[in-house]
Design a protein around this motif. Structure first.
Motif, short mmCIF file in Angstrom:
data_model
loop_
_atom_site.label_atom_id
_atom_site.label_comp_id
_atom_site.label_asym_id
_atom_site.label_seq_id
_atom_site.Cartn_x
_atom_site.Cartn_y
_atom_site.Cartn_z
N LEU A 486 7.37 -5.19 5.02
CA LEU A 486 5.92 -5.13 4.85
C LEU A 486 5.58 -4.62 3.44
N ILE A 507 -1.71 -8.98 6.70
CA ILE A 507 -0.52 -8.31 6.19
C ILE A 507 0.25 -9.26 5.28
N ALA A 509 4.25 -9.35 2.74
CA ALA A 509 5.60 -8.81 2.67
C ALA A 509 6.11 -8.89 1.24
#
Length: 793
Positions: A486, A507, A509
């Motif tokens: 993440l 989100i 990464a």
């Protein structure tokens, strides 16, 4: 020059007209007209009587005789020769320079005169009677003018003249002009008529007789600065137009020939020979050649060039502007093993040639022969640098690449290789000394060091001093050995009134690897996730994903936190993946989805306070507490000190008043006993100086607390010490201060001001409060004089 002839006619006044020769026609006609006019009754011309027979006298300057110089005779027609007439002279120099015989009228000069100083004098003469001194005729003015003689030689404006003329000038070229002045009278004779001539400077220069202009007298070939640069010419100026007997003045003229570019530069040698080491750096000077030029200054500046030879591309030549020398430099590296000698053709010429003398400025040529000297050279690498690539998962001991160097000398000495450990401090790489092959000694990590820059040293076996080095750049290629994670720690919440399918978080990464085609991440829920029915993950296809709700309604009281486990994988082989946990808080929100309330844990998280921020807040609180404590301590230190600090600092004061004030009430305000023993202060203090009226108020019963008399040993010891000190030093002031006051005596209408008298004379007043201080007052009386009874009262 004009010639002036001045004729002086002087006649005596007693000559009759009959004695004058009438041979001249004009004179006869004039006399005849006068006689005819006398016989006619008409108006005729009459001769006016002249009192004086002169207008001007002449005197020669610079008279050198012993006697006075005779000028002339003054005579009036009223003088009958009987001695009754006297002549008087006045005006410039009368009586000093000029004198007159009073009887005869003879005029003389007493000293030598200079015309250049004063050319004429104005005088006045008068005939007076000797008997009474009265003038017989009016005063008449006449002039004595000095005749000039040639007594001044010509003088030039300068004693020495300086001039210059370019060399190679043609005949008659102007050089300069000289001028002389003569103080004699230029209007009289030839005394000031000057003629110029040259007495020194032949045959190079000439001068014009009338103007004094100096010109060159020889042609260009004879006026060569390189043969002779300076000339001294003497010019004469002679008056009397140059005739014999004239006076002469001279001056000197220093003439210099200025340079023109009439000479080409010449090499000092026709062939130059130099030896140059083969390791000479490019651009470095190797030797110099020299050419000379007879000219000077700007005309002697020159340029050198390489115009031919087999070293035309290897060597260059430049000019040193200060020394005008040619400096040979190397344009390309030399190699003795390839070529051992070179020949150059060089040329020199003036930078600023004169077009008038181009035929003289031919180009000068010379030959330069250069021999290359052999030098023991260090090994030379085949390349100036090397670049190798290696994967980060390469096994230890794997060959990476090789370098190669050879000895350029004829001996071809063998070479060994080493790695400069200052560039490889971790000993990651190794090299085989014999062939220069580089291999891996430790594992690599591209994410830590993507490049390694090392230096390889090649050294001759026979001569370790001969070595060289080359840079080697090793690039570590990426291998997919790191899983994506993440991008950050996400603080996420969901509203209790959330709807199904609502996105609550996006989100992304990150991955430490660097694939050639770029990153491609995939997001999924972990199989073991217990919240599959509550939340879902939607991959956006751009390395981001959205967290969505899968149902409506979340009860914060029932469960306030949900943990979502996410699996993030990359698209490279071998595929790497990792699991991340997303914490989702359940919060109360308004209708628009803005958070209103969460549990304590959620609020703490929402505040976003990290551990560092909490530590900073705690430090600020501690600093504030320290400031408060220090402020309280300082405030306590600033409190007023007690009246009596120690037993030694005791000062008794006897205080009374010289006014009709409060009496005992006021005295008690300064009661030392009360200050020393505040615990024994009376509860009720009554003013003893005012008695209450018995008619209005009955007197209350008088109650007093008897203070026990205590002998204070400390005070007594203190007073005794001070008494002894003052007895030994009578000039010192007393330590205890005693104030005496004036009071109204027994006969005062106001009676005594003492509070002791304010009570009735029945003698019921209690004086026990003085019992403690009585002995002390008596000791003070011993110190300052007085009776004990005075202090007791």
């Amino acid at each position: 020059m004009r010639t002036w002839i001045v004729v002086l006619l002087w006649a005596c006044m007693h000559l009759s007209v009959d004695a004058i020769s009438l041979s001249r026609g004009p004179v006869r006609r004039k006399i005849k007209e006068l006689e005819e006019g006398k016989h006619k009754g008409t108006e005729a011309l009459r001769r006016s009587k002249r009192g004086w027979m002169w207008k001007q006298f002449f005197l020669q300057e610079e008279y050198t005789g012993a006697d006075y110089q005779y000028i002339g005779k003054l005579h009036s027609d009223v003088d009958k020769g009987d001695g009754t007439v006297m002549y008087v002279l006045a005006g410039e120099g009368a009586g000093t320079i000029f004198v007159i015989d009073a009887n005869s009228g003879d005029l003389h000069a007493t000293r030598t005169l200079d015309r250049e100083e004063k050319p004429f004098y104005s005088l006045r003469a008068q005939a007076v009677s000797k008997k009474n001194g009265l003038p017989l005729e009016p005063e008449t003015e006449f002039i004595v003018k000095l005749h000039d003689i040639n007594d001044n030689e010509p003088k030039f404006d300068k004693e020495v003249y300086t001039a210059s003329v370019p060399e190679r000038s043609h005949i008659g070229t102007y050089v300069t002009q000289v001028t002389a002045q003569d103080a004699d009278d230029e209007m009289f004779g030839l005394s000031a008529k000057l003629t110029y001539s040259i007495s020194q400077g032949h045959p190079y220069f000439s001068v014009e007789p009338n103007t004094g202009i100096i010109r060159t007298a020889l042609g260009p070939s004879d006026m060569d600065r390189e043969q002779r640069e300076h000339y001294q010419v003497v010019i004469e100026a002679k008056d009397m137009a140059g005739q014999k007997g004239g006076l002469t003045g001279t001056t000197t003229v220093n003439i210099s020939l200025t340079d023109v570019n009439d000479n080409p530069p010449r090499f000092t040698k026709s062939i130059y020979q130099f030896n140059v080491p083969e390791l000479t750096e490019v651009g470095k000077p190797v030797s110099t050649v020299r050419a000379v030029d007879a000219d000077v200054g700007r005309n002697a500046e020159m340029d050198y060039t390489v115009v031919g030879g087999d070293g035309l591309d290897v060597f260059d030549i430049i000019t040193d502007t200060k020394t005008q020398e040619g400096i040979l430099t190397v344009k390309k590296p030399l190699d003795y093993e390839k070529k051992k000698s070179y020949t150059l053709q060089i040329q020199v010429q003036n930078t600023h040639p004169d077009p008038r003398f181009l035929s003289l400025n031919d180009k000068e040529m010379a030959t330069v022969r250069i021999s290359v000297e052999d030098v023991d050279e260090p090994p030379q690498f085949e390349k100036s640098s090397y670049i190798f690539k290696v994967k980060e998962d390469t096994a230890v001991g794997t060959f990476i690449g090789s370098v190669s160097a050879v000895d350029p000398d004829i001996q071809r000495s063998p070479v060994k290789y080493t790695i400069d450990r200052h560039t490889d401090v971790d000993w990651i790489f190794g090299i085989y000394a014999g062939n220069g092959s580089i291999f891996l000694k430790k594992t690599l990590d591209r994410e830590e060091f993507p490049w390694h820059n090392i230096s390889v040293i090649a050294t001759e076996f026979n001569d370790p001093q001969q070595s060289s080095r080359v840079p080697v750049y090793i690039r570590v290629l990426d291998v997919n050995d790191n899983p994506p994670k993440l991008a950050s720690f996400y603080e996420t919440f969901v509203c209790e009134n959330a709807k199904a399918g609502q996105k609550i978080q996006t989100i992304s990464a990150v991955d430490r690897d660097d694939p050639a085609g770029g990153h491609r991440f995939f997001f999924n829920l972990a199989p073991e996730s217990s919240v599959r029915a509550n939340f879902s993950v939607r991959d956006n296809g751009d390395n981001t994903a959205g967290i969505l709700t899968r149902r409506s309604g979340f009860a914060r009281m029932h469960k306030n936190t949900h943990l979502v486990h996410l699996v993030i994988s990359d698209g490279e082989l071998p595929i790497q993946s990792s699991t991340g946990t997303l914490t989702i808080r359940v919060c109360t929100c308004d209708r628009d989805g803005n958070m209103e309330m969460c549990n304590a844990e959620a609020l703490t998280s929402t505040a976003g306070l990290s551990t560092g921020a909490l530590v900073a807040i705690l430090l600020c609180i501690l600093i504030l507490l320290l400031i408060v404590v220090l402020f309280a301590a300082l405030k306590r230190q600033k409190k007023k000190e007690p009246l009596i600090i120690s037993k030694e600092d005791v000062r008794d004061n006897v205080v009374s008043y010289n006014d009709e004030g409060g009496g005992e009430e006021d005295t008690q305000a300064f009661d030392i006993g009360a200050l020393r023993h505040p615990e024994v202060m009376e509860d009720n203090k009554l003013r003893r100086d005012i008695l209450p009226s018995e008619s209005l108020y009955p007197p209350p019963p008088l109650r007093r607390t008897v203070i026990p008399s205590r002998d204070n040993a400390d005070v007594r010891e203190f007073i005794n010490q001070r008494v002894q000190e003052n007895d030994g030093n009578p000039t010192a002031p007393p330590y205890d201060s005693l104030a005496t006051y004036a009071y109204e005596g027994n006969g005062s209408v106001a009676e005594s001001l003492s509070s002791l008298g304010s009570i009735s004379s029945d003698g019921k007043q209690d004086y026990n409060y003085l019992s403690e201080w009585g002995p002390r007052f008596r000791k003070l009386a011993d110190m300052y004089g007085g009776e004990d009874s005075d202090w007791d009262s």
